[in-house]
Scaffold this motif. Sequence first.
Motif, PDB file in Angstrom:
ATOM      1  N   MET A 197       0.835  -1.209   0.000  1.00 11.98           N
ATOM      2  CA  MET A 197       0.000   0.000   0.000  1.00 11.98           C
ATOM      3  C   MET A 197       0.867   1.256   0.000  1.00 11.98           C
ATOM      4  O   MET A 197       0.848   2.023   0.966  1.00 11.98           O
ATOM      5  N   ALA A 226       0.651   4.130  -1.490  1.00  9.10           N
ATOM      6  CA  ALA A 226      -0.027   5.432  -1.407  1.00  9.10           C
ATOM      7  C   ALA A 226      -0.450   5.727   0.032  1.00  9.10           C
ATOM      8  O   ALA A 226      -0.426   6.878   0.471  1.00  9.10           O
ATOM      9  N   PHE A 227      -0.833   4.692   0.773  1.00 17.29           N
ATOM     10  CA  PHE A 227      -1.229   4.869   2.169  1.00 17.29           C
ATOM     11  C   PHE A 227      -0.049   5.361   2.994  1.00 17.29           C
ATOM     12  O   PHE A 227      -0.163   6.305   3.776  1.00 17.29           O
ATOM     13  N   ASP A 241       2.753   6.819   1.863  1.00 14.95           N
ATOM     14  CA  ASP A 241       3.101   8.179   1.433  1.00 14.95           C
ATOM     15  C   ASP A 241       2.215   9.201   2.141  1.00 14.95           C
ATOM     16  O   ASP A 241       2.696  10.234   2.637  1.00 14.95           O
ATOM     17  N   ALA A 242       0.922   8.903   2.176  1.00 24.93           N
ATOM     18  CA  ALA A 242      -0.021   9.851   2.773  1.00 24.93           C
ATOM     19  C   ALA A 242       0.235   9.994   4.271  1.00 24.93           C
ATOM     20  O   ALA A 242       0.242  11.102   4.815  1.00 24.93           O
ATOM     21  N   ILE A 243       0.457   8.874   4.954  1.00 24.23           N
ATOM     22  CA  ILE A 243       0.742   8.942   6.397  1.00 24.23           C
ATOM     23  C   ILE A 243       1.965   9.804   6.659  1.00 24.23           C
ATOM     24  O   ILE A 243       2.007  10.580   7.611  1.00 24.23           O
ATOM     25  N   SER A 282       3.209  12.250   4.791  1.00 22.70           N
ATOM     26  CA  SER A 282       2.893  13.662   4.609  1.00 22.70           C
ATOM     27  C   SER A 282       2.131  14.183   5.829  1.00 22.70           C
ATOM     28  O   SER A 282       2.377  15.280   6.326  1.00 22.70           O
ATOM     29  N   LEU A 283       1.208  13.373   6.310  1.00 21.23           N
ATOM     30  CA  LEU A 283       0.337  13.758   7.428  1.00 21.23           C
ATOM     31  C   LEU A 283       1.121  13.973   8.711  1.00 21.23           C
ATOM     32  O   LEU A 283       0.871  14.911   9.467  1.00 21.23           O
ATOM     33  N   THR A 284       2.090  13.089   8.966  1.00 21.66           N
ATOM     34  CA  THR A 284       2.753  13.092  10.281  1.00 21.66           C
ATOM     35  C   THR A 284       4.136  13.716  10.221  1.00 21.66           C
ATOM     36  O   THR A 284       4.845  13.725  11.239  1.00 21.66           O
ATOM     37  N   GLU A 286       6.786  10.456  10.410  1.00 23.49           N
ATOM     38  CA  GLU A 286       6.958   9.735  11.680  1.00 23.49           C
ATOM     39  C   GLU A 286       6.974   8.219  11.515  1.00 23.49           C
ATOM     40  O   GLU A 286       7.175   7.501  12.499  1.00 23.49           O
TER      41      GLU A 286
END
Lengths: 148, 148, 148, 148
Positions: free
Chosen positions: B80, B82-83, B85-87, B89-91, B94
């Motif tokens: 996954m 994309a998941f 990558d998104a995490i 960017s979000l954190t 981390e």
Amino acid sequence: MHTLNLLLAIHIASSAIRIAQETGIKPLAVAVLDAAGHPLAVLRDEQASFLRPQIATGKARGCLGMGFGGRELARRAHVMPAFFDAINSLTGGEVIPVAGGVLIRNTEGQILGAIGISGDTSDNDERCALQAIDIAGLVADTGDQLAG
Amino acid sequence: MHTLNLLLAIHIASSAIRIAQETGIKPLAVAVLDAAGHPLAVLRDEQASFLRPQIATGKARGCLGMGFGGRELARRAHVMPAFFDAINSLTGGEVIPVAGGVLIRNTEGQILGAIGISGDTSDNDERCALQAIDIAGLVADTGDQLAG
Amino acid sequence: MHTLNLLLAIHIASSAIRIAQETGIKPLAVAVLDAAGHPLAVLRDEQASFLRPQIATGKARGCLGMGFGGRELARRAHVMPAFFDAINSLTGGEVIPVAGGVLIRNTEGQILGAIGISGDTSDNDERCALQAIDIAGLVADTGDQLAG
Amino acid sequence: MHTLNLLLAIHIASSAIRIAQETGIKPLAVAVLDAAGHPLAVLRDEQASFLRPQIATGKARGCLGMGFGGRELARRAHVMPAFFDAINSLTGGEVIPVAGGVLIRNTEGQILGAIGISGDTSDNDERCALQAIDIAGLVADTGDQLAG
């Protein structure tokens, strides 16, 4: 001595935390950075609150990044608040301009690194830093001797 | 034992760095965090490059933040992307989804914290983590037992 | 009904967490946002790992921000990875493109808000979201009906 | 009691919002965090403006990260503005130093977590926090008893 190594950094940081415990002040976090500003040892008393390691690191990093101990940074931040606001926006808060950030020098005066401490009042934080540096046979530079 | 304290965290982190030195792999940085993801001891061999402490911390913090050892995070990031990558960017990055992040459990299976190591290959990083946790009498969880 | 209110949001989020507990899947965090993407209720099972509330919020916010359920976001992220990387750099990770983010519609099809769930597999996360929305008498939109 | 769980956190947060509604002050957002600073329940009255949940979270998180209630943080920010500016650049604004952030202690004085409230004046925000903690049989620590 011309550089700090990890063992000495652990020794200094552990001493500071132990001094706080023995003198009954609040639990501390301590960061010891090398002369380039990179961490050798960041320790947090398990009783210290969780932002303390970041603040301790910022105190030490600010001293090295600007070339002054925390007391001189505090004086300058008092006189030039807009400059320090801008620096902190620029660097993401790498300069915490208060006592408790102390340059570590060898007996010839060369900068070996810095220590930053957070947990109790800035004065108490700094007192633990000074004692820990002294125990290690090194020279503390708080920036205070720069005061006019 | 139900929580890590600072002395134990220093012991675990120091062991891992010493093991690397004795086995001739590259110098390491090691982060030991409590169960809530807050640092107890972040140590860097003075020979290790300077991003290593941040990477070590991200490996440990990702394990605790997601509840899996680094090998399970790596497997999921592979499936996954994309998941993850998104995490990140979000954190703010981390979650470092590779081996070398290891949950530290007590003998009853409770999570006490995590260790993250960076400096050599992920496999070698993880080997040092496993030995250091074992020396401390605690239980390592790499996430590998979750593999299908 | 034309808007979600706080009581309904608590009801939906609590149902999802209870369903996870009763069916033996991993502990969850759940975010219920209004149609504007702003939080009404973000709840974390005290056993869930600590990044879960942020991830749950990102799943719900991405659905509202793009106008699709999480399954459609996942499909698009698979086909257009660079687009989703760019969106996440742009927005600081506000779009988590996986199942478990579900639009909440009224029986006339209007978007009232979204739910995002994180803690177990994406499929299990989504299952809890669907049941919780159904219990509340509302209509779930996972984006799946958009599949070709 | 030694830890907050989700049900208790919902109870405390809901009480605070209901108290605001019954006493006719402005609609609130309320964050209840565990002792490590991670969210258990973040609730927003659907009439409250949309930055309130973030501010409420920052009030609670700052108390836990620094180890003081919001009134003590406010006093310190007044005396040491450059320090608090720097901390907020460093942490991305995690320390909101005003009343309305309150540590939650058990009857033995241990910190179980914190509540942060935003929506009306800081004094009114805090009043709702105090009542909600009292209804739950726990002990509020605003930092006010530290005043000289």
